[in-house]
Design a protein around this motif. Structure first.
Motif, PDB file in Angstrom:
ATOM      1  N   LEU A  17      -6.645  -2.378  -2.982  1.00  0.00           N
ATOM      2  CA  LEU A  17      -7.300  -2.209  -0.803  1.00  0.00           C
ATOM      3  C   LEU A  17      -7.901  -1.134  -0.691  1.00  0.00           C
ATOM      4  O   LEU A  17      -6.678  -0.047  -0.674  1.00  0.00           O
ATOM      5  CB  LEU A  17      -5.797  -3.231  -0.298  1.00  0.00           C
ATOM      6  N   ASP A  18      -8.588  -0.692   0.101  1.00  0.00           N
ATOM      7  CA  ASP A  18      -8.877   0.409   0.736  1.00  0.00           C
ATOM      8  C   ASP A  18      -8.679   0.833   1.965  1.00  0.00           C
ATOM      9  O   ASP A  18      -8.883   0.737   2.766  1.00  0.00           O
ATOM     10  CB  ASP A  18     -10.704  -0.003   0.556  1.00  0.00           C
ATOM     11  N   PHE A  19      -7.430   1.634   1.923  1.00  0.00           N
ATOM     12  CA  PHE A  19      -6.459   1.958   2.535  1.00  0.00           C
ATOM     13  C   PHE A  19      -5.296   3.158   2.165  1.00  0.00           C
ATOM     14  O   PHE A  19      -5.521   2.466   1.327  1.00  0.00           O
ATOM     15  CB  PHE A  19      -6.172   0.969   3.975  1.00  0.00           C
ATOM     16  N   PRO A  20      -4.962   4.065   2.437  1.00  0.00           N
ATOM     17  CA  PRO A  20      -4.096   5.285   2.388  1.00  0.00           C
ATOM     18  C   PRO A  20      -2.689   3.821   3.330  1.00  0.00           C
ATOM     19  O   PRO A  20      -2.588   3.634   4.093  1.00  0.00           O
ATOM     20  CB  PRO A  20      -4.360   6.264   3.208  1.00  0.00           C
ATOM     21  N   TYR A  21      -1.613   3.845   2.031  1.00  0.00           N
ATOM     22  CA  TYR A  21      -0.802   2.541   1.971  1.00  0.00           C
ATOM     23  C   TYR A  21       1.074   3.819   1.583  1.00  0.00           C
ATOM     24  O   TYR A  21       1.012   4.794   0.666  1.00  0.00           O
ATOM     25  CB  TYR A  21      -0.602   2.053   0.091  1.00  0.00           C
ATOM     26  N   VAL A  22       1.983   3.741   2.329  1.00  0.00           N
ATOM     27  CA  VAL A  22       2.712   4.172   2.085  1.00  0.00           C
ATOM     28  C   VAL A  22       3.949   2.751   2.149  1.00  0.00           C
ATOM     29  O   VAL A  22       3.640   1.500   2.643  1.00  0.00           O
ATOM     30  CB  VAL A  22       3.527   5.375   3.033  1.00  0.00           C
ATOM     31  N   HIS A  23       4.983   3.006   1.755  1.00  0.00           N
ATOM     32  CA  HIS A  23       5.880   1.625   2.134  1.00  0.00           C
ATOM     33  C   HIS A  23       7.290   2.640   2.113  1.00  0.00           C
ATOM     34  O   HIS A  23       7.725   3.781   1.723  1.00  0.00           O
ATOM     35  CB  HIS A  23       6.072   0.702   0.838  1.00  0.00           C
ATOM     36  N   PRO A  24       8.155   1.938   3.023  1.00  0.00           N
ATOM     37  CA  PRO A  24       9.977   2.203   3.039  1.00  0.00           C
ATOM     38  C   PRO A  24      10.255   3.087   1.828  1.00  0.00           C
ATOM     39  O   PRO A  24       9.994   1.324   0.630  1.00  0.00           O
ATOM     40  CB  PRO A  24      10.023   1.044   4.193  1.00  0.00           C
ATOM     41  N   SER A  25      11.325   3.502   1.705  1.00  0.00           N
ATOM     42  CA  SER A  25      12.159   3.769   0.189  1.00  0.00           C
ATOM     43  C   SER A  25      13.466   2.884   0.128  1.00  0.00           C
ATOM     44  O   SER A  25      14.138   2.564   1.391  1.00  0.00           O
ATOM     45  CB  SER A  25      12.645   5.451   0.544  1.00  0.00           C
ATOM     46  N   TRP A  26      13.087   2.893  -0.658  1.00  0.00           N
ATOM     47  CA  TRP A  26      14.231   1.341  -1.045  1.00  0.00           C
ATOM     48  C   TRP A  26      15.727   2.327  -1.315  1.00  0.00           C
ATOM     49  O   TRP A  26      16.659   1.233  -1.050  1.00  0.00           O
ATOM     50  CB  TRP A  26      14.074   0.371  -2.340  1.00  0.00           C
ATOM     51  N   GLU A  27      15.764   3.128  -0.768  1.00  0.00           N
ATOM     52  CA  GLU A  27      17.367   4.078  -1.186  1.00  0.00           C
ATOM     53  C   GLU A  27      17.197   3.830   0.791  1.00  0.00           C
ATOM     54  O   GLU A  27      19.327   4.464   1.360  1.00  0.00           O
ATOM     55  CB  GLU A  27      16.874   5.623  -1.414  1.00  0.00           C
TER      56      GLU A  27
ATOM     57  N   ALA B 196       2.803   3.286  11.384  1.00  0.00           N
ATOM     58  CA  ALA B 196       1.531   4.056  12.173  1.00  0.00           C
ATOM     59  C   ALA B 196       0.422   3.347  11.225  1.00  0.00           C
ATOM     60  O   ALA B 196      -0.846   3.268  11.436  1.00  0.00           O
ATOM     61  CB  ALA B 196       1.268   5.752  12.090  1.00  0.00           C
ATOM     62  N   MET B 197       0.289   3.031   9.541  1.00  0.00           N
ATOM     63  CA  MET B 197      -0.311   2.157   8.772  1.00  0.00           C
ATOM     64  C   MET B 197      -0.366   0.498   9.232  1.00  0.00           C
ATOM     65  O   MET B 197      -1.603   0.925   9.688  1.00  0.00           O
ATOM     66  CB  MET B 197       0.128   2.699   7.122  1.00  0.00           C
ATOM     67  N   MET B 198       0.783   0.309   9.946  1.00  0.00           N
ATOM     68  CA  MET B 198       0.691  -1.238   9.941  1.00  0.00           C
ATOM     69  C   MET B 198      -0.042  -1.125  11.042  1.00  0.00           C
ATOM     70  O   MET B 198      -1.029  -2.334  11.870  1.00  0.00           O
ATOM     71  CB  MET B 198       2.146  -1.574  10.383  1.00  0.00           C
ATOM     72  N   GLU B 199      -0.244  -0.508  12.527  1.00  0.00           N
ATOM     73  CA  GLU B 199      -1.018  -0.250  14.055  1.00  0.00           C
ATOM     74  C   GLU B 199      -2.767   0.213  13.296  1.00  0.00           C
ATOM     75  O   GLU B 199      -3.782  -0.757  13.583  1.00  0.00           O
ATOM     76  CB  GLU B 199      -0.306   1.024  14.423  1.00  0.00           C
ATOM     77  N   GLN B 200      -2.863   0.580  12.395  1.00  0.00           N
ATOM     78  CA  GLN B 200      -4.633   1.072  11.564  1.00  0.00           C
ATOM     79  C   GLN B 200      -4.563  -0.593  11.353  1.00  0.00           C
ATOM     80  O   GLN B 200      -5.741  -0.251  11.329  1.00  0.00           O
ATOM     81  CB  GLN B 200      -3.891   1.913  10.728  1.00  0.00           C
ATOM     82  N   LEU B 201      -3.738  -1.223  10.703  1.00  0.00           N
ATOM     83  CA  LEU B 201      -4.215  -2.346   9.908  1.00  0.00           C
ATOM     84  C   LEU B 201      -4.776  -3.261  10.360  1.00  0.00           C
ATOM     85  O   LEU B 201      -5.461  -4.298  10.826  1.00  0.00           O
ATOM     86  CB  LEU B 201      -3.711  -2.610   9.271  1.00  0.00           C
ATOM     87  N   LYS B 202      -3.957  -3.362  11.840  1.00  0.00           N
ATOM     88  CA  LYS B 202      -3.814  -4.371  13.273  1.00  0.00           C
ATOM     89  C   LYS B 202      -5.397  -4.362  13.300  1.00  0.00           C
ATOM     90  O   LYS B 202      -5.766  -5.150  14.105  1.00  0.00           O
ATOM     91  CB  LYS B 202      -2.949  -4.488  14.455  1.00  0.00           C
ATOM     92  N   GLY B 203      -5.693  -2.908  13.723  1.00  0.00           N
ATOM     93  CA  GLY B 203      -6.703  -2.768  14.245  1.00  0.00           C
ATOM     94  C   GLY B 203      -8.452  -3.080  13.370  1.00  0.00           C
ATOM     95  O   GLY B 203      -9.662  -2.514  13.534  1.00  0.00           O
ATOM     96  N   GLN B 204      -8.024  -3.323  12.470  1.00  0.00           N
ATOM     97  CA  GLN B 204      -9.577  -4.072  11.323  1.00  0.00           C
ATOM     98  C   GLN B 204      -9.433  -5.309  11.355  1.00  0.00           C
ATOM     99  O   GLN B 204      -9.018  -6.439  11.169  1.00  0.00           O
ATOM    100  CB  GLN B 204      -8.900  -3.139  10.082  1.00  0.00           C
ATOM    101  N   ASP B 205     -10.546  -6.037  10.570  1.00  0.00           N
ATOM    102  CA  ASP B 205     -10.905  -7.115  10.573  1.00  0.00           C
ATOM    103  C   ASP B 205     -10.717  -7.395   9.059  1.00  0.00           C
ATOM    104  O   ASP B 205     -10.332  -8.561   8.891  1.00  0.00           O
ATOM    105  CB  ASP B 205     -12.252  -7.846  10.873  1.00  0.00           C
ATOM    106  N   LYS B 206     -10.996  -6.915   8.148  1.00  0.00           N
ATOM    107  CA  LYS B 206     -11.191  -6.857   6.671  1.00  0.00           C
ATOM    108  C   LYS B 206     -10.689  -5.888   5.904  1.00  0.00           C
ATOM    109  O   LYS B 206     -11.091  -4.492   6.823  1.00  0.00           O
ATOM    110  CB  LYS B 206     -12.885  -7.705   6.233  1.00  0.00           C
ATOM    111  N   LEU B 207     -10.355  -6.014   4.246  1.00  0.00           N
ATOM    112  CA  LEU B 207      -9.668  -5.244   3.940  1.00  0.00           C
ATOM    113  C   LEU B 207     -10.737  -4.553   1.999  1.00  0.00           C
ATOM    114  O   LEU B 207     -10.938  -6.162   2.026  1.00  0.00           O
ATOM    115  CB  LEU B 207      -8.592  -4.644   3.746  1.00  0.00           C
ATOM    116  N   THR B 208     -11.388  -4.147   2.010  1.00  0.00           N
ATOM    117  CA  THR B 208     -12.309  -4.450   1.080  1.00  0.00           C
ATOM    118  C   THR B 208     -11.374  -4.517  -0.378  1.00  0.00           C
ATOM    119  O   THR B 208     -10.451  -3.529  -0.783  1.00  0.00           O
ATOM    120  CB  THR B 208     -13.487  -3.070   1.010  1.00  0.00           C
ATOM    121  N   LEU B 209     -11.690  -5.087  -1.744  1.00  0.00           N
ATOM    122  CA  LEU B 209     -10.838  -5.135  -3.079  1.00  0.00           C
ATOM    123  C   LEU B 209     -11.699  -3.267  -3.579  1.00  0.00           C
ATOM    124  O   LEU B 209     -13.051  -3.927  -3.651  1.00  0.00           O
ATOM    125  CB  LEU B 209     -10.460  -6.352  -3.472  1.00  0.00           C
ATOM    126  N   LEU B 210     -11.129  -2.969  -4.034  1.00  0.00           N
ATOM    127  CA  LEU B 210     -12.128  -1.878  -5.113  1.00  0.00           C
ATOM    128  C   LEU B 210     -11.470  -1.927  -6.580  1.00  0.00           C
ATOM    129  O   LEU B 210     -10.225  -2.119  -6.521  1.00  0.00           O
ATOM    130  CB  LEU B 210     -12.126  -0.399  -3.984  1.00  0.00           C
TER     131      LEU B 210
END
Length: 222
Positions: A148-158, A206-220
């Motif tokens: 998916l075409d966006f910069p991705y981070v996720h919370p640590s499982w620690e 911040a990533m989630m807020e950015q995604l909420k402002g988008q309509d579609k995400l391109t698959l690359l």
């Protein structure tokens, strides 16, 4: 080879599975032993091991969300080369996910996965070459995953509230001609998936807020 579900930390194969996870994955990707009890007892979380001659040689975890009509592969570990473990896990997981979709009266549109970006990842993955991020990425590309075409981070499982980078959120579409996903589907999935972690980094919000402002995400391509 046997495909065995693990539903308790007291299962005789769970300790072997957890040791395999710690051997292959960095600490921020591995939930502590004792914290596995609740997830394993959750009927919606499916944890299976591949057992060869009494030893855990592979494992996978996945789930299916009927309301979203998507699956998620949490992880797949191939512990030894030359046994066909990857193919074994793929076929058994695919059959089980098809069963879960049919039981819920839905048809899956595809499956998410977090896939290491080998350019960003320097981790050795236990020295097991099928787990090399270069090898895994090419195999997953062959299967049909796309990033998916966006910069991705996720919370640590620690559970320390830190941000984990170096991965792409990817998707295996049931329709191979699909070229995009609704951003709302991605945000709904991520909000639900990471609801289990109470401490999330500012970068994730911040990533989630950015995604909420988008309509579609391109698959690359991966």
């Amino acid at each position: 080879m046997d495909y065995v579900r693990i539903q308790s930390i007291d299962h005789p194969l769970f300790a072997k599975m957890h040791e395999l996870m710690k051997t292959v994955f960095p600490p921020e990707e591995v939930l502590a032993f004792e914290k596995w009890q609740a997830p394993l007892e959750d009927e919606g979380i499916h944890v299976y091991v591949a057992v060869h001659e009494g030893e855990v040689v592979g494992t996978t975890e996945y789930r299916y969300y009927p309301a979203l009509r998507v699956a998620m592969t949490d992880f797949t570990i191939i512990g030894r080369p030359g046994l066909g473990i990857g193919r074994f896990l793929l076929r058994n997981r695919s059959r089980d996910l098809q069963r879960l979709a049919e039981q819920s009266g839905t048809e899956s549109i595809g499956m998410f996965a977090e896939i290491y970006d080998p350019v960003q990842s320097t981790y050795e993955f236990g020295g097991i070459y099928p787990m090399s991020p270069y090898v895994r990425r090419e195999v997953l590309s062959h299967i049909g995953y796309m990033r998916l075409d966006f910069p991705y981070v996720h919370p640590s499982w620690e559970e320390d509230g830190s941000a984990v980078r170096g991965l792409n959120l990817s998707f295996l579409p049931a329709d191979e001609d699909r070229t995009e996903l609704d951003a709302s589907l991605v945000t709904a999935f991520l909000a639900h998936y990471y609801s289990a972690l109470p401490n999330k980094p500012d970068e994730w919000y911040a990533m989630m807020e950015q995604l909420k402002g988008q309509d579609k995400l391109t698959l690359l391509p991966l």
